[in-house]
Design an enzyme around this catalytic site. Sequence first.
Site, PDB file in Angstrom:
ATOM      1  CB  THR A 334      -1.461   4.066  -7.092  1.00 17.90           C
ATOM      2  OG1 THR A 334      -0.598   3.837  -5.980  1.00 17.90           O
ATOM      3  CG2 THR A 334      -1.540   5.552  -7.387  1.00 17.90           C
ATOM      4  CB  CYS A 335      -2.515  -1.041  -8.334  1.00 22.45           C
ATOM      5  SG  CYS A 335      -1.454  -0.705  -9.753  1.00 22.45           S
TER       6      CYS A 335
END
Length: 387
Positions: A334-335
């Site tokens: 994920t970011c």
Amino acid sequence: MIPVISDYYTSATFDRLKAFADTKETPFLVVDTQTISQQYEELVGAFPYADVYYAVKANPAPEVLTLLRDKGSNFDIASIYELDKVLSLGVAPERISYGNTIKKSRDIRYFYDRGVRMFATDAESDLRHIAKAAPGSRVYVRILTEGTQTADWPLSRKFGCQTDMAMDLLIMARDLGLEPYGVSFHVGSQQRDIGAWDAAIGKVRLIFERLRDEDGIELKMINMGGGFPANYITKTNDLATYAEEITRYLQEDFGDDMPRIILEPGRSLISNAGILVSEVVLISRKSRTGLNRWVFTDVGKFSGLIETLDEAIKFPVWTEKKGELEEVVLAGPTCDSADIMYENYKYPLPLNLSVEDRLYWFSTGAYTSSYSAIEFNGFPPLKTYFI
């Protein structure tokens, strides 16, 4: 080192799980129900005098709940949503305890209306809510315990109260028309120090004696919570050793007057039955002279591995690749910059590890699928299969 399969699974179990896993797209969790059944039987055999209340939060899948229902387990419930799920499977309310000390008054009433009559508490306001919404019910008070330094996933401070307050609450329970039934504690999840139970049981004995001698209250139950370990990287004693020592503590403190004993296992029943399978998405270094590669997988903190927070739980990670090993940083897809599983504790993985290779995270049957986020960055919840 890469974990040795035989330290975690029989060859038959691993071959069965891997053969199934090879047909599925990552990431996912695959759980062996035979292992859960064996773990339950081992627990009951080690503690024949205890009642098991499975901690539903560990893995609330219907496949798990149904298996344990049929084996005679009771259930520790933390919310109305867990309650509805367990009742829908035909479990009688007499086999349920509302073990969450943090609950709304209307949720207490919801449990009461559906027949549940055993409630945990650790605060006066909550106790008064129970007296009003669930009159006449049994209550047990959770006490604070030590052991935070030796549990990989400590639980104290948020839950429980000091010994003197526990006694005050049990006296108040009687005065409010409730049944002061017992005392509970939890020495911390993945507790490696068996002595933590000795200290907690000693506190409980004091409460039992003081209330009996000074207030005429005869408590009937000790809920020892969970804490028994799963098979991760850090070595622990086997369950038989835990049972032998804990039984000795109980006998030393209570002798022939041992009260009803309740256990609330979650991790120890389910973890060893699961393998989480992920795929390598990216391998990189942060500079030309960087000492460690970063290995990014398609599973991370937000898709089932939240217990790697602060690198607390160290899951064994296996790969089919062989050869020279190098310590790496393991991170999720994920970011969110917090989505790093292991940065300080470096995992050794083969230098020839490549994108699209699979990583097998052992002992991940508990607290993975139930912790998986819904659509953070659009990623769906972790898929789970039972075989």
